[in-house]
Design a protein around this motif. Structure first.
Motif, PDB file in Angstrom:
ATOM      1  N   ARG A 121     -61.925  -0.247  -8.502  1.00  0.00           N
ATOM      2  CA  ARG A 121     -60.497  -0.543  -8.590  1.00  0.00           C
ATOM      3  C   ARG A 121     -60.232  -1.870  -9.288  1.00  0.00           C
ATOM      4  NH1 ARG A 121     -58.139   1.252  -2.645  1.00  0.00           N
ATOM      5  NH2 ARG A 121     -59.041   3.340  -2.618  1.00  0.00           N
ATOM      6  N   ARG A 122     -61.095  -2.818  -9.076  1.00  0.00           N
ATOM      7  CA  ARG A 122     -60.881  -4.122  -9.703  1.00  0.00           C
ATOM      8  C   ARG A 122     -60.905  -4.002 -11.223  1.00  0.00           C
ATOM      9  NH1 ARG A 122     -64.772  -7.923  -5.852  1.00  0.00           N
ATOM     10  NH2 ARG A 122     -63.436  -7.849  -3.991  1.00  0.00           N
ATOM     11  N   ALA A 123     -61.826  -3.194 -11.749  1.00  0.00           N
ATOM     12  CA  ALA A 123     -61.901  -3.011 -13.192  1.00  0.00           C
ATOM     13  C   ALA A 123     -60.644  -2.316 -13.713  1.00  0.00           C
ATOM     14  CB  ALA A 123     -63.143  -2.199 -13.556  1.00  0.00           C
ATOM     15  N   VAL A 124     -60.162  -1.319 -12.972  1.00  0.00           N
ATOM     16  CA  VAL A 124     -58.943  -0.616 -13.380  1.00  0.00           C
ATOM     17  C   VAL A 124     -57.756  -1.577 -13.407  1.00  0.00           C
ATOM     18  CG1 VAL A 124     -57.279   1.172 -12.728  1.00  0.00           C
ATOM     19  CG2 VAL A 124     -59.729   1.625 -12.544  1.00  0.00           C
ATOM     20  N   MET A 125     -57.614  -2.362 -12.351  1.00  0.00           N
ATOM     21  CA  MET A 125     -56.483  -3.268 -12.275  1.00  0.00           C
ATOM     22  C   MET A 125     -56.593  -4.396 -13.294  1.00  0.00           C
ATOM     23  SD  MET A 125     -54.542  -1.817 -10.248  1.00  0.00           S
ATOM     24  CE  MET A 125     -53.295  -3.107 -10.361  1.00  0.00           C
ATOM     25  N   ALA A 126     -57.809  -4.830 -13.581  1.00  0.00           N
ATOM     26  CA  ALA A 126     -57.985  -5.843 -14.622  1.00  0.00           C
ATOM     27  C   ALA A 126     -57.551  -5.298 -15.973  1.00  0.00           C
ATOM     28  CB  ALA A 126     -59.439  -6.300 -14.673  1.00  0.00           C
ATOM     29  N   ALA A 127     -57.883  -4.034 -16.235  1.00  0.00           N
ATOM     30  CA  ALA A 127     -57.454  -3.404 -17.489  1.00  0.00           C
ATOM     31  C   ALA A 127     -55.939  -3.293 -17.543  1.00  0.00           C
ATOM     32  CB  ALA A 127     -58.098  -2.024 -17.623  1.00  0.00           C
ATOM     33  N   LYS A 128     -55.322  -2.926 -16.412  1.00  0.00           N
ATOM     34  CA  LYS A 128     -53.859  -2.859 -16.360  1.00  0.00           C
ATOM     35  C   LYS A 128     -53.244  -4.227 -16.660  1.00  0.00           C
ATOM     36  CE  LYS A 128     -53.191   0.910 -13.002  1.00  0.00           C
ATOM     37  NZ  LYS A 128     -52.418   1.810 -13.903  1.00  0.00           N
ATOM     38  N   ALA A 129     -53.802  -5.262 -16.043  1.00  0.00           N
ATOM     39  CA  ALA A 129     -53.262  -6.611 -16.228  1.00  0.00           C
ATOM     40  C   ALA A 129     -53.374  -7.049 -17.680  1.00  0.00           C
ATOM     41  CB  ALA A 129     -53.985  -7.587 -15.309  1.00  0.00           C
ATOM     42  N   VAL A 130     -54.502  -6.760 -18.312  1.00  0.00           N
ATOM     43  CA  VAL A 130     -54.693  -7.141 -19.709  1.00  0.00           C
ATOM     44  C   VAL A 130     -53.698  -6.410 -20.608  1.00  0.00           C
ATOM     45  CG1 VAL A 130     -56.279  -6.965 -21.672  1.00  0.00           C
ATOM     46  CG2 VAL A 130     -57.102  -7.807 -19.467  1.00  0.00           C
ATOM     47  N   VAL A 131     -53.540  -5.125 -20.384  1.00  0.00           N
ATOM     48  CA  VAL A 131     -52.621  -4.331 -21.212  1.00  0.00           C
ATOM     49  C   VAL A 131     -51.178  -4.778 -21.010  1.00  0.00           C
ATOM     50  CG1 VAL A 131     -51.655  -2.011 -21.532  1.00  0.00           C
ATOM     51  CG2 VAL A 131     -54.138  -2.341 -21.407  1.00  0.00           C
ATOM     52  N   VAL A 132     -50.792  -4.977 -19.760  1.00  0.00           N
ATOM     53  CA  VAL A 132     -49.425  -5.417 -19.474  1.00  0.00           C
ATOM     54  C   VAL A 132     -49.155  -6.780 -20.106  1.00  0.00           C
ATOM     55  CG1 VAL A 132     -47.916  -6.240 -17.613  1.00  0.00           C
ATOM     56  CG2 VAL A 132     -49.104  -4.065 -17.386  1.00  0.00           C
ATOM     57  N   ALA A 133     -50.110  -7.698 -19.970  1.00  0.00           N
ATOM     58  CA  ALA A 133     -49.939  -9.034 -20.536  1.00  0.00           C
ATOM     59  C   ALA A 133     -49.863  -8.982 -22.052  1.00  0.00           C
ATOM     60  CB  ALA A 133     -51.077  -9.942 -20.085  1.00  0.00           C
ATOM     61  N   LEU A 134     -50.713  -8.174 -22.676  1.00  0.00           N
ATOM     62  CA  LEU A 134     -50.723  -8.062 -24.133  1.00  0.00           C
ATOM     63  C   LEU A 134     -49.413  -7.476 -24.649  1.00  0.00           C
ATOM     64  CD1 LEU A 134     -52.167  -8.245 -26.854  1.00  0.00           C
ATOM     65  CD2 LEU A 134     -53.175  -5.994 -26.389  1.00  0.00           C
ATOM     66  N   ALA A 135     -48.974  -6.363 -24.046  1.00  0.00           N
ATOM     67  CA  ALA A 135     -47.739  -5.730 -24.489  1.00  0.00           C
ATOM     68  C   ALA A 135     -46.547  -6.660 -24.308  1.00  0.00           C
ATOM     69  CB  ALA A 135     -47.513  -4.430 -23.712  1.00  0.00           C
ATOM     70  N   ALA A 136     -46.496  -7.350 -23.173  1.00  0.00           N
ATOM     71  CA  ALA A 136     -45.380  -8.252 -22.902  1.00  0.00           C
ATOM     72  C   ALA A 136     -45.400  -9.462 -23.833  1.00  0.00           C
ATOM     73  CB  ALA A 136     -45.419  -8.710 -21.449  1.00  0.00           C
ATOM     74  N   THR A 137     -46.585  -9.961 -24.164  1.00  0.00           N
ATOM     75  CA  THR A 137     -46.683 -11.110 -25.062  1.00  0.00           C
ATOM     76  C   THR A 137     -46.196 -10.752 -26.462  1.00  0.00           C
ATOM     77  OG1 THR A 137     -48.554 -12.010 -23.812  1.00  0.00           O
ATOM     78  CG2 THR A 137     -48.242 -12.821 -26.055  1.00  0.00           C
ATOM     79  N   VAL A 138     -46.610  -9.602 -26.955  1.00  0.00           N
ATOM     80  CA  VAL A 138     -46.145  -9.152 -28.271  1.00  0.00           C
ATOM     81  C   VAL A 138     -44.634  -8.957 -28.250  1.00  0.00           C
ATOM     82  CG1 VAL A 138     -46.247  -7.274 -29.949  1.00  0.00           C
ATOM     83  CG2 VAL A 138     -48.350  -8.098 -28.878  1.00  0.00           C
ATOM     84  N   PHE A 139     -44.140  -8.322 -27.200  1.00  0.00           N
ATOM     85  CA  PHE A 139     -42.695  -8.113 -27.065  1.00  0.00           C
ATOM     86  C   PHE A 139     -41.959  -9.447 -27.024  1.00  0.00           C
ATOM     87  CE2 PHE A 139     -39.028  -7.945 -24.222  1.00  0.00           C
ATOM     88  CZ  PHE A 139     -38.244  -6.994 -24.867  1.00  0.00           C
ATOM     89  N   GLY A 140     -42.422 -10.355 -26.183  1.00  0.00           N
ATOM     90  CA  GLY A 140     -41.763 -11.649 -26.067  1.00  0.00           C
ATOM     91  C   GLY A 140     -41.782 -12.419 -27.371  1.00  0.00           C
ATOM     92  N   GLY A 141     -42.910 -12.375 -28.083  1.00  0.00           N
ATOM     93  CA  GLY A 141     -43.002 -13.071 -29.353  1.00  0.00           C
ATOM     94  C   GLY A 141     -42.019 -12.534 -30.377  1.00  0.00           C
ATOM     95  N   LEU A 142     -41.900 -11.207 -30.454  1.00  0.00           N
ATOM     96  CA  LEU A 142     -40.965 -10.595 -31.397  1.00  0.00           C
ATOM     97  C   LEU A 142     -39.523 -10.940 -31.047  1.00  0.00           C
ATOM     98  CD1 LEU A 142     -42.567  -7.053 -31.853  1.00  0.00           C
ATOM     99  CD2 LEU A 142     -42.459  -8.890 -33.548  1.00  0.00           C
TER     100      LEU A 142
END
Length: 278
Positions: A121-142
């Motif tokens: 579960r930790r690996a799954v949630m880490a992947a979720k956190a990375v994806v959420v952070a990446l998508a939000a960062t790109v969105f926020g930057g734009l």
């Protein structure tokens, strides 16, 4: 004739992290509602900022000679570049979108399938956190970049728009952009811990919206709480000339709050599901 059974590995090989991240990316981007929500948020945030800049443009004559002379000096173009209302909308909206990444799976029951396929579960949630952070960062930057360019173009109609290399301008854009991943990770953490959709939405509103309104700089402990909140950190970073207070803080402290909030939220999301019943 003796036959020998084919040996089967006792445990399946651990999935690669990039495969988990790819799966989470597909989950996030394959939903039409995700694109609609991000698009609506972008329009609302840019609309708030552009509307404020246009209001300044249309009422320029009412500023008075002194107000017009000190407009750029006092940093007002930067206040119009990303307004407090827009920041609050983006922070809350991204918090909700981050929370839905987790509570959506709990509500539909697909989280059981996810954890059955990948017991780590930790690996799954880490992947979720990375994806959420990446998508939000790109969105926020734009959104922050478009908002800055559009608002300054509007203000340029009165000759008071500022370029990105103007003192403090880049900090406003970066601080506003990074508000998105901080909010999204906070929402993901709340969704992981609370799980119920309605309760998670209420928690997002309480943490991201109500607390900044309640906590003030008037008393020590209230100031401590206020200075630990993402919105107040953003407010400190975009303020060109902060008003004197009994409990002042620095831009370095505000950046630290950004980093600490993001890391704490990611840690809660990663470890919050460990050994919990579905």
């Amino acid at each position: 004739m003796t036959t020998t059974a084919t040996s089967v590995p006792a445990t399946a090989p651990r999935p690669r992290f990039r495969d988990l991240a790819a799966a989470e990316w597909i989950k996030l981007t394959s939903l039409r509602s995700t694109w609609i929500a991000y698009g609506a948020t972008a329009l609302a945030v840019v609309g708030f900022n552009a509307g404020t800049a246009y209001d300044t443009y249309s009422h320029w004559a009412e500023q008075g000679a002194e107000g017009r002379a000190g407009f750029v000096r006092d940093g007002v173009p930067l206040l119009d570049a990303f307004t407090a209302n827009a920041a609050m909308v983006m922070l809350l909206a991204l918090g909700v979108l981050g929370a839905l990444v987790m509570v959506g799976e709990y509500a539909s029951g697909t989280v059981r399938t996810t954890f059955a396929a990948v017991p780590d579960r930790r690996a799954v949630m880490a992947a979720k956190a990375v994806v959420v952070a990446l998508a939000a960062t790109v969105f926020g930057g734009l959104v922050a970049t478009v908002s800055f360019a559009l608002t300054q173009a509007i203000l340029d109609g009165r000759g008071v728009g500022v370029p990105i290399d103007h003192p403090g301008a880049l900090r406003v854009v970066v601080a506003s952009a990074l508000l998105a991943p901080v909010g999204a990770l906070t929402g993901l953490a709340l969704g992981t811990l609370v799980r119920q959709t309605a309760a998670t939405m209420a928690a997002c509103v309480a943490v991201l919206l109500v607390l900044p309104l309640v906590a003030t700089d008037g008393r020590y402990w209230s100031a401590v709480v206020a200075h630990a909140l993402p919105f107040e950190a953003w407010n400190r970073l975009v303020t060109v000339a902060p008003a004197p207070t009994d409990f002042p803080w620095t831009t370095g402290g505000a950046w630290t709050v950004y980093g600490a909030c993001a890391l704490a939220a990611a840690a809660l999301a990663v470890f919050g599901t460990h050994r919990r019943d579905q």
